[in-house]
Design an enzyme around this catalytic site. Structure first.
Site, short mmCIF file in Angstrom:
data_model
loop_
_atom_site.label_atom_id
_atom_site.label_comp_id
_atom_site.label_asym_id
_atom_site.label_seq_id
_atom_site.Cartn_x
_atom_site.Cartn_y
_atom_site.Cartn_z
N VAL B 206 41.12 42.52 43.43
CA VAL B 206 39.89 42.08 42.16
C VAL B 206 39.70 41.40 41.06
O VAL B 206 41.34 41.89 40.10
CB VAL B 206 39.28 43.33 42.45
CG1 VAL B 206 38.03 43.57 41.80
CG2 VAL B 206 38.94 43.67 43.82
N LYS B 207 39.06 40.48 40.93
CA LYS B 207 39.26 40.31 39.14
C LYS B 207 38.17 40.76 38.24
O LYS B 207 37.10 40.52 39.09
CB LYS B 207 38.75 38.74 39.28
CG LYS B 207 39.59 37.74 37.64
CD LYS B 207 39.09 37.14 37.86
CE LYS B 207 38.98 36.76 36.24
NZ LYS B 207 38.47 35.01 35.93
N VAL B 208 38.42 41.14 37.13
CA VAL B 208 37.67 42.16 35.88
C VAL B 208 37.99 41.27 35.11
O VAL B 208 39.65 40.88 34.77
CB VAL B 208 37.35 43.56 36.31
CG1 VAL B 208 36.95 43.89 37.87
CG2 VAL B 208 39.22 43.75 36.28
#
Lengths: 395, 395, 395, 395, 395
Positions: B206-208
């Site tokens: 996941v990339k935030v």
């Protein structure tokens, strides 16, 4: 005709395509008068669908006939002929193999208005395969509220086309809700952005409109200023669009847009050429003229460039005054004209050659007040290669 | 390189995936300078599509060229390179196998405005397979009115990807009608929520965005206060996001966002590191710099951490004053620098080491006013393992 | 090159094919030195599979290399290159588009013996599409107990190929249980029969072996005698086979078979030419020679025919003694040789021209003791067309 | 590890494959101790299926355990591990990504006898994809009455594999009704023919048995004699097989066959090396030995070659007596041994180096009674490249 | 019931299966009286199809009724019930979820003879799914001329089953043309080979016949002798088969074969137990007895083993004379009997316990004339685990 190193270079930019798609790109690049130069002129005739028949064909009534257009494309030495399903079906069996065909898979009419800009899908990849086409064509409208739907359609069609060994030609025309000022549709920043989107969607060839002397997006305005991106001349703007197409590693061609005089067209073409364009799509400006005039127009543009390239050999013996070089080059050009090598006297004009000298300076081929070849270019072989691959049409 | 226990641990968090997907996660974790550490730096270049070419590439014009980016990712030792279809097709056949590739399956442009935040699907799982990618990438906009459509698209694509042995990397960017205050898009509670959603949708990575010092939802505000969840430092906030990703059992990496100075980047990276982040995605901050500067930036961050890890061996002989440890560790670091083991002097700064000592305390490796290894860590083997797997980049 | 009327005529024989298939037949007929003549020379290299590498390539070791053959086919001006999957895959991506490719979809090896003659299917139509081929190739063994299986395979593959716009080239080699006398395999009646079967199966191009001076079937023997079908010269026999191919309305080409001397090949080719053959497939006889010799051999055959056709213009001014015509025609031929228009002096021999005169009489172009154009042919345009379409190679 | 020019060269031989397949070939070539050299050692363990468990594993009982083999392949630095479905499923999830896997899609048992040699299909391309394999493996028996069925199965599986980005490894073992003399199964002409067939079927990697000093086909016998093809030494025979694999443009590796002494294996490997083989498949000879012995055997072979390559740098300063060169090279080798660069003293023997000198002469690297670099090779860069890519294992 | 470490260990041998398949294996291992022990008793009733109803059910007429068998399997605490489509459909809805079901997908009848041994496919994976089965069952006949067809069927069915989260149970019964001596069908070498083949085909559970005191293959005979593989006792032979199943990392169970006396069955079961078998399939020996007798037989075997395991706790206090230990253990057993923990007095016999002591010595749990726990086992936890996982049935 033997494969040129320019075509080999262009094909090397598509390392992930199967041999079938590469073969069709090859056919596109190796057909017609510009075969092997890496330049392209494509004749598209979708205006009957887009603007209605009377607006499209009344100025030159033979154009009502589908045979007229493909024959015009063949006789004037275009690289390809592009049209919607109906026009292609009307000619593909009869002219099979005579010129690369591009099936335009979507088209928009102007009878219905008031909706998001969106074309209907009017042909399939299977149609393109059974009709012997080398590529599919598809139009996207970046800026339209319906753009995502268009991108997704193109994605699916492109995937299927590539699996069938076809190339993908994308018309990228900014339009719609996102562009509130009509001038924004041809703004240079928007043109570059629209071209980039088409490339990122996996297109092999991108077609955009010649970018106008205007910047639409405020954020882009800041960037153009901060980094001193030149955009005042058409050449500058074309250069920005070419750069936006993977630094020139995707084929980008420019449409002619509104009908114009021949002189206006040639001026425009020269500007695009100087910016590194790969060629033109000329619809109305070609087929709305009488046939012979159209053919001549398409020819002249390329011939001028060849004459200039050919004249470079004069400099192998040493530097030469620009005026003298021009005189001798024009002589050689006239001889070539007499020999039938070039067909249009218009190609032999001083402004054309002056243009060319400037271009040769830009590319680092010649320097100095007296024209002089740079060491890198001062060999018969390098010049022969340059001439062979001379951008016969636009550069 | 041998598999590290850290990578084995990470893979153990994905017990329901088939060996094909695990092998591709492995490739992602075992490539580049951070291979084996469990940390990741991914270079994503989708800005040409998202912001247009001029805004993206004018600051460093070689970036117009698709070959530039993959070579930058390879040379700077990134774990992977992520891009839309066009950029990947332009390089996959030429650089096949040289670095793990992530095909971004959807992309958004900024030419059209005023609609729900929604990206177009611009690539397929089949594309990812034929192009030899290790993972698909997909962006969701939690908060958008169109979010459900996005979640459902992702679900279908992820299912197909996993059946084909690919991993799934999700960009989770809160945005849209549900978030009425722009500051809410990076609020710490929203960031944690968006990360959780991506995990719940079955993402492997996941990339935030780095969470900001702000809480957006009133309900969340109450909870943060009631349970004393710290969120004032970037490390605290990163820790909350990591915890929100299945208590750290999903790989979560942070994007760099707006272009910044190198110093700002490193400060941000340190905060994220202290919070337990697995690494970074650095797009503009990497490719908008001149190439050498970009490579150096990517290198420096990791080297500092290695120096600190290496210095732990000094404590095997017994406790040592912190100041003395730092002196000796810096000496060892300088030797490593001279030996070419580390390349950036910037990695050898006191603040970096102080940071590291704090981290080692947090992890229970060292205790005391005088630095002292805890019994659990006081063995050459444990330290060797720690150093081997040293979080070269962010921790 | 402009489409010739001969190619237009040939394409008119395939009125039920889709434009895709016609375009690929067009490409086949419009490529190489024989482009536009309606004649074909195809270089097939399947002997590595059929007879083993040593027997195939040891006589000319560069032939072990797949790049050698396609380059030979390109350099010698062949219309197409045909090979099994492995050889095509080894070159298609590298030489994409440079020469029409035919993927041989089945192949037989000689390591296993004693069974019904039957080739294995070693490629698919999808392979042909992704590799950018213009046609599939398939071998049937009429006479084999397994023939029906082969016909049915071909049917299915041809149906799929035509739907994908590909042409179908069938190798028809009588062999097997039904032909108890080895001589029967090349008997003239059997050759005609085998060619007819291939045409009836829907092939666009048929390849057979040169028919021998032998009739195998007793029933056929009776018919040949009753209706005085001539079959004693190779030209007679070739004429029977051509007639058997839908009265010449399917393209039929002859293979070269066993390796022979150049002289034997040319004699054979002349006989086939006189019988109306469309061309040759030359495998071993081409690639087992040193490269330059192979290229020259392939060139010479066609050049002789062009010289004769060209000489016809002399008769526009009126009748001329045959001897005088020959003298002047040879002079023109020598000029063409000096000008580089033809490359082999061997093309300029009296027997070749005598052959040609006989052919021109047969076609009703010339009559009389003194050579005289028939009224039908006595126009500059007709002769120009004839010369343009001159059967450069075999007639 | 950086991509070597040798690997780049090898990948260039597969211009028609998609990037997925190229990436998997890359992984195969860039893993293990021979990474980057273009050489391969693959550990295949299908004997449990082919010969039964007792005959296969009783000599070294840990081999009953599927974990043993993949760990042996990893620890001894093999490029890949190949096995049937059961053995791969037993380990793929646990060792995901740690070594390239090849799923053998067909297997033959020896419980049933008296039929045509024919393997059962025991795995699918989908299995290979979900298990994270880089390639499928398939066995054909040229010479078997059932060969066509096998070729057709392989064709279909290979097409599916390539579409999924996998490589194709073919075991080509002549056997069956067509080969009436058992000695024919390993005859040099038959070996070359069987290798050619596998290549023509579209294989990326071919595995054959070391060819024996025997010619089986009378037609081949004549050709070998007429063209003086040498075949008396193993090197000669290996060279013929390599040439038969598209002139060395397909990867061909040799199996070890019957269990032998280490000395016999090394002698055999040297012969194959001199003939240009790309490497070995070592099944029984590896896993039927005690583990440590097996690892050592696999290591020693490559190290000897590296020492010789490394010694070439001594000649940069000028010619050197062979004896002196050997002395110094052995010194360097011993230093490398002490430094842990090489692990086996056996790699440092005079015969190995003499072998190497001969090879270097053959390749045109050195000439003269005194050893002297040829001008082409006399640069530090060229030698560095040679050493980097040194054929660590077989050449 | 809590998951035991033995079941966890067994599931760890299937690292490539999806959680669905693992969950079904878990259900199989965690149901019935042997739940958690890693041992299995499966009741298969396919004899109605295989031998006809009268031969199968007349000895105990309630067996004509499909409800009888599943109830027997439930009441006697079997792990699963296996049958052809008809029998399963007759009961699945009524007893849904009460016991794991295995749908036998192929079956052979004895009305037709004289062909290769080959079963008909009589059910599908979809049937198994809709009927709520945990696994498919499939019979292969290694040695049959039709074996390849069977292996290929199984491959396809297993792939489909695994994708649907089912387990695969393979009956591997050597038979057919390849085994010319009837004794070969149960020979120990053949049994091991047949088991290995089933494992390599991707089976989760393999069922073979108890191997007989005979070696069939001459090559195997040599290996058994050379490596001193013991095979004279049933335990030895079972051990060879277990080892042949991936060194015990695949579940292998033994069928009961011909109907026998209870005493013979128990003797056989003890032998298999000592060889490490995972359990039994008991068809005729169970359902051809009167119901109560069948239930009792199935129960007794396991209970004896539990009693012995339980008695080990007595040794925690220190060494104890064997006789004394037996006395006290029998006391505890009787208490357990009274408490209903065990149901059969037969489980409480001296021979059973003597057997057990020997086993405990073999496993290194106890040593000495006086029974004494080895240090490794002398903890309450270790013994509790042993008892928990006690091989209640066969060890």
């Amino acid at each position: 005709m033997e494969t040129t190193s320019r075509v080999r270079e262009i094909l090397s930019w598509y390392p992930s395509d199967n041999p079938g798609t590469l073969a069709n790109l090859y056919r596109l690049l190796m057909h017609g008068r510009l075969a092997g130069t890496g330049k392209l002129v494509i004749l598209p005739v979708d205006q009957g669908f887009e603007h209605g028949p009377a607006r499209s064909f009344a100025p030159n009534p033979p154009g009502y006939d589908p045979d007229y257009h493909i024959q015009l494309a063949i006789d004037s030495g275009c690289n390809a002929y592009a049209a919607p399903l109906g026009f292609i079906e009307a000619v593909a069996g009869k002219h099979a193999g005579q010129i690369p065909l591009i099936l335009k898979l979507n088209n928009s009419d102007t009878l219905s208005k008031g909706h998001s800009a969106e074309s209907a899908v009017t042909g399939s990849v299977k149609d393109a395969v059974r009709l012997g086409c080398v590529a599919i064509g598809y139009t996207i409208y970046p800026g339209s509220a319906a753009r995502n739907h268009q991108y997704e359609n193109l994605r699916a069609l492109a995937e299927e086309a590539k699996a069938h060994g076809l190339a993908v030609v994308t018309w990228s025309y900014p339009r719609g809700e996102g562009i509130t000022d009509k001038k924004g549709e041809t703004a240079v920043d928007v043109a570059g952005y629209a071209a980039q989107i088409a490339c990122q969607l996996g297109s092999h060839v991108v077609k955009v409109k010649p970018p106008a002397d205007f910047i639409y997006q405020p954020e882009a305005q800041k960037v153009f200023e901060k980094y001193n991106i030149p955009w005042k001349t058409l050449a500058d703007r074309a250069r920005h669009v070419v750069q936006s197409c993977f630094n020139g590693k995707r084929i980008v061609i420019f449409s002619g847009g509104e009908a114009k005089s021949s002189e206006e067209i040639l001026t425009e073409v020269r500007g695009l050429r100087d910016g590194g364009a790969f060629g033109s799509i000329m619809g109305r400006n070609a087929f709305q003229r009488p046939r012979e005039e159209a053919i001549q127009l398409l020819r002249q543009v390329g011939e001028g460039a060849w004459v200039a390239s050919d004249g470079l050999r004069l400099l192998l013996a040493g530097p030469m005054a620009a005026r003298e070089w021009m005189r001798q080059t024009l002589d050689r050009g006239r001889a070539a004209y007499l020999a039938g090598r070039i067909l249009r006297l218009e190609a032999l004009t001083r402004p054309t050659l002056e243009n060319a000298v400037q271009m040769l300076r830009d590319r680092g081929v010649v320097v100095g007040a007296k024209l002089q070849l740079t060491p890198e270019w001062a060999s018969r072989d390098k010049l022969a290669a340059l001439a062979d691959e001379a951008d016969l049409f636009l550069r």
